[in-house]
Design a protein around this motif. Structure first.
Motif, PDB file in Angstrom:
ATOM      1  N   ASP A  74      16.667  11.380  13.728  1.00 31.08           N
ATOM      2  CA  ASP A  74      15.580  11.316  12.759  1.00 31.08           C
ATOM      3  C   ASP A  74      15.214   9.843  12.589  1.00 31.08           C
ATOM      4  N   SER A  75      14.129   9.408  13.229  1.00 29.94           N
ATOM      5  CA  SER A  75      13.782   7.980  13.190  1.00 29.94           C
ATOM      6  C   SER A  75      13.325   7.549  11.801  1.00 29.94           C
ATOM      7  N   ALA A  76      12.778   8.464  11.004  1.00 32.73           N
ATOM      8  CA  ALA A  76      12.360   8.110   9.645  1.00 32.73           C
ATOM      9  C   ALA A  76      13.553   7.706   8.787  1.00 32.73           C
ATOM     10  N   LYS A  77      14.694   8.340   9.044  1.00 32.46           N
ATOM     11  CA  LYS A  77      15.913   8.032   8.277  1.00 32.46           C
ATOM     12  C   LYS A  77      16.889   7.171   9.078  1.00 32.46           C
ATOM     13  N   ASN A  78      16.512   6.883  10.327  1.00 24.99           N
ATOM     14  CA  ASN A  78      17.365   6.100  11.218  1.00 24.99           C
ATOM     15  C   ASN A  78      18.788   6.660  11.250  1.00 24.99           C
ATOM     16  N   ASP A  79      18.856   7.980  11.475  1.00 25.99           N
ATOM     17  CA  ASP A  79      20.140   8.677  11.379  1.00 25.99           C
ATOM     18  C   ASP A  79      20.155   9.894  12.299  1.00 25.99           C
ATOM     19  N   TRP A  80      21.326  10.187  12.848  1.00 22.15           N
ATOM     20  CA  TRP A  80      21.516  11.401  13.623  1.00 22.15           C
ATOM     21  C   TRP A  80      21.675  12.571  12.668  1.00 22.15           C
TER      22      TRP A  80
END
Length: 183
Positions: free
Chosen positions: A84-90
């Protein structure tokens, strides 16, 4: 995997549950048949999502993969993962798949949330289990998967033609990028 997180209910599970409550469908769409013979042991392992029809539970995710692992009770563990690039998280969701009837037919039902299941039907499959085309309980669900992050253009085009022949909206496919490390 320091940034690995569980995907929130509203992001992955809740829309899927709403869909299932609306139809509770596990059968393939009318006129679409799943692959037979099917070897679950050969299907297990890691698959990369090459393309999909967009739904809120995957919207905005890149680098999406699925890992399937046979369980002692005959079920298949499903681990879906994407960035999830918006949250910079897998984000990751763990589910369970069960065969619908004959285990020689690639028709399963999958649940990521309690007793609610949705159909998972492999409708095209490479003889060497290198790529697959999967539909859900309706023509609104389509995934093209491969063992590698890229699919040869001629195979990709053939799968698009096949999907179009099955009445699937190929003009709405989201092509998934894979630029991050798998770790």
């Amino acid at each position: 995997m320091s940034c690995l997180g569980r995907i929130s209910l509203h992001r992955l599970v809740l829309p899927f549950v709403i869909l299932l409550l609306a139809g509770c469908a596990t059968s393939p769409p009318e006129g679409i048949s799943s692959i037979t013979p099917f070897d679950a042991a050969r299907y297990t392992g890691k698959w990369y999502e090459i393309a999909r029809l967009d739904h809120s539970f995957e919207r905005g995710l890149s680098d999406v993969s699925a890992r399937y692992r046979q369980q002692a009770d005959g079920s298949i563990e499903v681990i879906n993962r994407g960035f999830d690039s918006a949250k910079n998280d897998w984000r990751e969701a763990v589910g369970r798949a069960l065969f619908i009837g004959d285990t020689n037919r690639a028709s399963l039902k999958v649940s990521f949330f309690g007793p609610f299941y949705g159909g998972y039907h492999v409708v095209r499959l490479d003889p060497d289990y290198r790529w697959a085309m999967v539909v859900g309980p309706s023509r609104d669900y389509l995934w093209i998967l491969a063992r590698d992050k890229q699919l040869a253009p001629e195979i990709r085009e053939q799968l698009i033609r096949d999907a179009r022949t099955l009445g699937l909206p190929t003009d709405q496919l989201v092509w998934v990028t894979h630029t991050r490390s798998d770790s």
